[in-house]
Design a protein around this motif. Structure first.
Motif, PDB file in Angstrom:
ATOM      1  N   PRO A  31       0.855  -1.247   0.000  1.00 17.55           N
ATOM      2  CA  PRO A  31       0.178  -0.046  -0.210  1.00 17.55           C
ATOM      3  C   PRO A  31       0.848   1.102   0.008  1.00 17.55           C
ATOM      4  N   ARG A  32       0.196   2.422  -0.493  1.00 17.62           N
ATOM      5  CA  ARG A  32       1.039   3.663  -0.770  1.00 17.62           C
ATOM      6  C   ARG A  32       1.675   4.123   0.451  1.00 17.62           C
ATOM      7  N   GLU A  62      -3.595  -1.612  -9.962  1.00 21.84           N
ATOM      8  CA  GLU A  62      -5.013  -1.410 -10.077  1.00 21.84           C
ATOM      9  C   GLU A  62      -5.811  -1.171  -8.731  1.00 21.84           C
ATOM     10  N   ASP A  63      -5.076  -2.040  -7.727  1.00 29.31           N
ATOM     11  CA  ASP A  63      -5.908  -1.876  -6.313  1.00 29.31           C
ATOM     12  C   ASP A  63      -5.092  -0.591  -5.601  1.00 29.31           C
TER      13      ASP A  63
END
Length: 77
Positions: A31-32, A62-63
């Motif tokens: 995650p970012r 995409e997620d």
């Protein structure tokens, strides 16, 4: 289930490895916020001035997670 279609980035999905250029590469998908934290951790452990560490490639999946490859020299010699 993963699609059997391969993308150009699929060749980078293995753990730390060395190519003919002598650099080690490691790919992460996180995650970012965790991706930023991981990149900072790698830069702290392997400083750019000594190991020539850099984010070689990154993309947003995409997620919304970030897939990126860190590149560095194996030693600071």
């Amino acid at each position: 289930m993963r699609s059997s279609r391969r993308t150009p980035f699929d060749t980078f999905r293995r753990g730390p490895r060395r190519r003919e250029d002598g650099f080690l590469r490691e790919t992460f998908t996180l995650p970012r916020d965790l991706a930023r934290e991981k990149a900072r951790e790698v830069f702290a452990r392997f400083p750019k001035a000594a190991y020539m560490t850099e984010v070689e490639f990154w993309r947003e999946c995409e997620d919304g997670s970030i897939e990126f490859t860190m590149r560095r020299l194996p030693t600071a010699d």
